[in-house]
Design a protein around this motif. Sequence first.
Motif, PDB file in Angstrom:
ATOM      1  N   VAL B  19      -8.093 -32.468 -24.241  1.00 61.28           N
ATOM      2  CA  VAL B  19      -8.124 -31.027 -23.947  1.00 61.28           C
ATOM      3  C   VAL B  19      -9.096 -30.748 -22.804  1.00 61.28           C
ATOM      4  CG1 VAL B  19      -8.848 -28.782 -24.853  1.00 61.28           C
ATOM      5  CG2 VAL B  19      -7.351 -30.236 -26.218  1.00 61.28           C
ATOM      6  N   GLU B  20     -10.271 -31.380 -22.862  1.00 63.75           N
ATOM      7  CA  GLU B  20     -11.243 -31.161 -21.778  1.00 63.75           C
ATOM      8  C   GLU B  20     -10.599 -31.511 -20.433  1.00 63.75           C
ATOM      9  OE1 GLU B  20     -14.724 -33.676 -21.715  1.00 63.75           O
ATOM     10  OE2 GLU B  20     -15.573 -32.558 -20.016  1.00 63.75           O
ATOM     11  N   SER B  21      -9.990 -32.680 -20.405  1.00 61.79           N
ATOM     12  CA  SER B  21      -9.373 -33.171 -19.186  1.00 61.79           C
ATOM     13  C   SER B  21      -8.252 -32.242 -18.705  1.00 61.79           C
ATOM     14  CB  SER B  21      -8.846 -34.575 -19.500  1.00 61.79           C
ATOM     15  OG  SER B  21      -8.249 -35.141 -18.411  1.00 61.79           O
ATOM     16  N   ALA B  22      -7.437 -31.725 -19.612  1.00 61.45           N
ATOM     17  CA  ALA B  22      -6.337 -30.821 -19.250  1.00 61.45           C
ATOM     18  C   ALA B  22      -6.865 -29.489 -18.721  1.00 61.45           C
ATOM     19  CB  ALA B  22      -5.411 -30.589 -20.453  1.00 61.45           C
ATOM     20  N   ILE B  23      -7.971 -29.006 -19.280  1.00 61.99           N
ATOM     21  CA  ILE B  23      -8.541 -27.733 -18.806  1.00 61.99           C
ATOM     22  C   ILE B  23      -8.897 -27.838 -17.324  1.00 61.99           C
ATOM     23  CG2 ILE B  23     -10.583 -26.223 -18.974  1.00 61.99           C
ATOM     24  CD1 ILE B  23     -10.468 -26.792 -22.051  1.00 61.99           C
ATOM     25  N   TYR B  24      -9.414 -29.007 -16.915  1.00 64.71           N
ATOM     26  CA  TYR B  24      -9.798 -29.169 -15.507  1.00 64.71           C
ATOM     27  C   TYR B  24      -8.582 -29.215 -14.586  1.00 64.71           C
ATOM     28  CZ  TYR B  24     -14.215 -30.453 -17.763  1.00 64.71           C
ATOM     29  OH  TYR B  24     -15.341 -30.458 -18.543  1.00 64.71           O
ATOM     30  N   GLN B  25      -7.381 -29.413 -15.141  1.00 64.23           N
ATOM     31  CA  GLN B  25      -6.163 -29.386 -14.312  1.00 64.23           C
ATOM     32  C   GLN B  25      -5.598 -27.972 -14.168  1.00 64.23           C
ATOM     33  OE1 GLN B  25      -3.514 -32.230 -16.271  1.00 64.23           O
ATOM     34  NE2 GLN B  25      -4.061 -33.783 -14.741  1.00 64.23           N
ATOM     35  N   ASN B  26      -6.173 -27.008 -14.869  1.00 70.19           N
ATOM     36  CA  ASN B  26      -5.660 -25.640 -14.869  1.00 70.19           C
ATOM     37  C   ASN B  26      -6.705 -24.678 -14.308  1.00 70.19           C
ATOM     38  OD1 ASN B  26      -2.875 -25.522 -16.389  1.00 70.19           O
ATOM     39  ND2 ASN B  26      -4.108 -27.071 -17.420  1.00 70.19           N
ATOM     40  N   GLY B  27      -6.493 -24.231 -13.086  1.00 71.71           N
ATOM     41  CA  GLY B  27      -7.485 -23.472 -12.350  1.00 71.71           C
ATOM     42  C   GLY B  27      -7.784 -22.097 -12.926  1.00 71.71           C
ATOM     43  N   ASP B  28      -6.940 -21.612 -13.835  1.00 70.28           N
ATOM     44  CA  ASP B  28      -7.191 -20.287 -14.414  1.00 70.28           C
ATOM     45  C   ASP B  28      -7.990 -20.357 -15.712  1.00 70.28           C
ATOM     46  OD1 ASP B  28      -5.091 -21.500 -15.792  1.00 70.28           O
ATOM     47  OD2 ASP B  28      -4.105 -19.601 -16.267  1.00 70.28           O
ATOM     48  N   MET B  29      -8.556 -21.539 -16.022  1.00 70.79           N
ATOM     49  CA  MET B  29      -9.320 -21.699 -17.263  1.00 70.79           C
ATOM     50  C   MET B  29     -10.693 -22.293 -16.978  1.00 70.79           C
ATOM     51  SD  MET B  29      -6.486 -23.238 -19.824  1.00 70.79           S
ATOM     52  CE  MET B  29      -4.970 -22.336 -20.096  1.00 70.79           C
ATOM     53  N   GLU B  30     -11.648 -21.987 -17.881  1.00 75.67           N
ATOM     54  CA  GLU B  30     -12.932 -22.676 -17.798  1.00 75.67           C
ATOM     55  C   GLU B  30     -13.395 -23.067 -19.196  1.00 75.67           C
ATOM     56  OE1 GLU B  30     -16.146 -20.251 -16.333  1.00 75.67           O
ATOM     57  OE2 GLU B  30     -15.288 -18.463 -17.240  1.00 75.67           O
ATOM     58  N   PHE B 281      -1.282 -36.014 -23.852  1.00 76.17           N
ATOM     59  CA  PHE B 281      -0.101 -35.147 -23.716  1.00 76.17           C
ATOM     60  C   PHE B 281      -0.175 -33.993 -24.712  1.00 76.17           C
ATOM     61  CE2 PHE B 281       4.293 -33.800 -24.408  1.00 76.17           C
ATOM     62  CZ  PHE B 281       4.687 -33.559 -23.096  1.00 76.17           C
ATOM     63  N   THR B 282      -0.486 -34.310 -25.979  1.00 78.26           N
ATOM     64  CA  THR B 282      -0.642 -33.259 -26.985  1.00 78.26           C
ATOM     65  C   THR B 282      -1.672 -32.232 -26.513  1.00 78.26           C
ATOM     66  OG1 THR B 282      -0.072 -34.798 -28.751  1.00 78.26           O
ATOM     67  CG2 THR B 282      -1.258 -32.807 -29.402  1.00 78.26           C
ATOM     68  N   ALA B 283      -2.763 -32.727 -25.961  1.00 78.01           N
ATOM     69  CA  ALA B 283      -3.822 -31.846 -25.457  1.00 78.01           C
ATOM     70  C   ALA B 283      -3.293 -30.938 -24.353  1.00 78.01           C
ATOM     71  CB  ALA B 283      -4.987 -32.682 -24.933  1.00 78.01           C
ATOM     72  N   VAL B 287      -3.299 -26.806 -24.338  1.00 83.74           N
ATOM     73  CA  VAL B 287      -3.931 -25.998 -23.296  1.00 83.74           C
ATOM     74  C   VAL B 287      -2.940 -24.971 -22.728  1.00 83.74           C
ATOM     75  CG1 VAL B 287      -4.910 -26.109 -20.958  1.00 83.74           C
ATOM     76  CG2 VAL B 287      -5.744 -27.653 -22.755  1.00 83.74           C
ATOM     77  N   ALA B 288      -1.669 -25.373 -22.529  1.00 81.26           N
ATOM     78  CA  ALA B 288      -0.669 -24.403 -22.051  1.00 81.26           C
ATOM     79  C   ALA B 288      -0.498 -23.274 -23.076  1.00 81.26           C
ATOM     80  CB  ALA B 288       0.674 -25.096 -21.780  1.00 81.26           C
ATOM     81  N   TYR B 289      -0.485 -23.626 -24.362  1.00 85.11           N
ATOM     82  CA  TYR B 289      -0.339 -22.598 -25.402  1.00 85.11           C
ATOM     83  C   TYR B 289      -1.607 -21.763 -25.581  1.00 85.11           C
ATOM     84  CZ  TYR B 289       4.439 -23.513 -26.631  1.00 85.11           C
ATOM     85  OH  TYR B 289       5.803 -23.591 -26.568  1.00 85.11           O
ATOM     86  N   ALA B 290      -2.751 -22.289 -25.155  1.00 86.15           N
ATOM     87  CA  ALA B 290      -3.979 -21.488 -25.188  1.00 86.15           C
ATOM     88  C   ALA B 290      -3.826 -20.286 -24.258  1.00 86.15           C
ATOM     89  CB  ALA B 290      -5.180 -22.336 -24.769  1.00 86.15           C
ATOM     90  N   ARG B 291      -3.180 -20.510 -23.121  1.00 89.40           N
ATOM     91  CA  ARG B 291      -2.914 -19.413 -22.183  1.00 89.40           C
ATOM     92  C   ARG B 291      -2.022 -18.356 -22.849  1.00 89.40           C
ATOM     93  NH1 ARG B 291      -0.867 -22.397 -18.244  1.00 89.40           N
ATOM     94  NH2 ARG B 291      -2.811 -22.555 -17.082  1.00 89.40           N
ATOM     95  N   ALA B 292      -0.994 -18.824 -23.556  1.00 90.21           N
ATOM     96  CA  ALA B 292      -0.091 -17.901 -24.251  1.00 90.21           C
ATOM     97  C   ALA B 292      -0.831 -17.145 -25.353  1.00 90.21           C
ATOM     98  CB  ALA B 292       1.099 -18.660 -24.827  1.00 90.21           C
ATOM     99  N   ALA B 293      -1.688 -17.828 -26.095  1.00 87.71           N
ATOM    100  CA  ALA B 293      -2.425 -17.186 -27.188  1.00 87.71           C
ATOM    101  C   ALA B 293      -3.332 -16.087 -26.645  1.00 87.71           C
ATOM    102  CB  ALA B 293      -3.253 -18.222 -27.951  1.00 87.71           C
TER     103      ALA B 293
END
Lengths: 328, 328
Positions: B19-30, B281-283, B287-293
């Motif tokens: 999850v940490e690693s995926a967050i760094y791939q998504n510029g709209d999250m911190e 991959f699960t992570a 992270v994508a669903y965190a945006r939706a939530a």
Amino acid sequence: MTKKIRIGIAGYGNLGRGVESAIYQNGDMELVGAFTRRNPEDVNLLNESVPVYALARVEDFKEEIDVLILCGGSKNDLPEQGPMLAKHFTTIDSFDTHADIPKYFDAVDQVAKPNEKTAIISVGWDPGLFSMNRLFGESVLADGTTYTFWGKGLSQGHSDAVRRVPGVKGAVQYTIPNPEAVEQVRSGSLPELTTREQHTRECYVVLEEGADAKEVEQAIVTMPNYFTNHDTTVHFISEEELKRDHAAMPHGGFVIRSGKTGDGNNQVIEYALKLESNPEFTASVLVAYARAAYRLNQNGDYGAKTVFDVAPGLLSPKSAATLRKELL
Amino acid sequence: MTKKIRIGIAGYGNLGRGVESAIYQNGDMELVGAFTRRNPEDVNLLNESVPVYALARVEDFKEEIDVLILCGGSKNDLPEQGPMLAKHFTTIDSFDTHADIPKYFDAVDQVAKPNEKTAIISVGWDPGLFSMNRLFGESVLADGTTYTFWGKGLSQGHSDAVRRVPGVKGAVQYTIPNPEAVEQVRSGSLPELTTREQHTRECYVVLEEGADAKEVEQAIVTMPNYFTNHDTTVHFISEEELKRDHAAMPHGGFVIRSGKTGDGNNQVIEYALKLESNPEFTASVLVAYARAAYRLNQNGDYGAKTVFDVAPGLLSPKSAATLRKELL
């Protein structure tokens, strides 16, 4: 017993016939009638007890139809019919001229919203299920590339477009994935490919008496949105050959998202369709989304929508609790 | 600039690191911080400038975190943590004990709703993306059969379950599709297969000093929900072998819906994953669903949700208009 969802079909060609057939596979729906611009007496439904009416009369059925499924073509029918019918009905359509979707969405939305109707546009497999897989792919694997391959298959929209070229009596168009490109993509090597490099298009055309083959070919290969971005081959054949060799309507293709996570682990998502009948499959998608449109409308969610706006659970006849228990 | 979505991670193992690693791939999250039951000083994040806190202190961060991603295990951690944390945070979790999902959903829903939080449970690829493909498949092809194959791959949930058996020092579990069954399904012949016939399970187990191999094997193969419905083989290996041969965490599988439309045309939908790292991959899905939530919560849509309740467009950082223009 729960009330069935009452469906109308506007336009009864291959797609309309597929919709009729799909409705009979879904026990929570019933077909009110088909509406045609032809003489209703000349149109025969699979189920002969279902009435056929003139499309001009469709407004008389505002109270009898929950969802009207628009089965006209994207090039000439839907741009006019979509906004017109979304004024009186909750609708589903398969508008598939990708470049014109934003304009079409706005035109439908402007009419549907003030009239408290819901209109899900561009439903099918592409646009539709493939679009959703492009969206899921890039949302989940943020660092990656998405590839869409079509075929080998007969494309309805492209065949219709060829048929409308002056001098064309009959035609089919096949889209064919380039096998080398497919192999590169599946390997995870993230090749840079243009749509043109990924596919070729082949047209089999029957000319009208006296038509000029060179002019017809030129009109096809330079048609904007449909053919300009692809290597297109035009074969001229006889009417007998068209009937004998090109009557089936198979299609398919795949959406592949290839991306990297963490320290560079490769992750590949592939969504593939192998369809013996393209119009029947598209029709089956339309019917599932008709259920969703009905529910959105019942919930007061009005205006134009696309597959991106529809929660998957709304497509199923099962309750949310049953879905969680059986399918999650 | 738009405000970034502020994420917290509860539990920092393989999934938390993904999850940490995926967050760094998504510029709209911190990433605000990771929360652990271990001594925070013993936990090292990939980005050392991100703080680690004791999980017991997480409530102090109610105002600083938009979405808390729960990365604990389904068997022992989430049944307690899910409802507890959904009281104070909008959450995402990957609860994957399929049989207990309805109970878990209700427990989380009861807490989240009155506290105006949104909790998307059972997110990942199965449950998650695979579940959605089962749903799309049966909704579109009403007359057909759905098949899910897993593997070949290391299953996190099943490996964890084996590790909790008394006498087990270390273990991994692989799920393997039966190649004959796969071939039958892809042919469109609609075979009747039990989950047991579709897969085998293989466990590689390191015993604790003095543990009884027979007892351990028996405890594994009779474990409800996890192993009772499958042919399970248990191999005992040394700790060195476990480290040397079983460190990678690949996985994958496919969901196939095979159905008929119209006069009996075969239509096959296949969704396939080839993953070099299952937890990463699960992570990425979490992270994508965190945006939706986050968006659901902003829209006042509270309570427990699953992937079935989330419109696909909510997963993307792009606007609805951009999605229609670029991806539809």
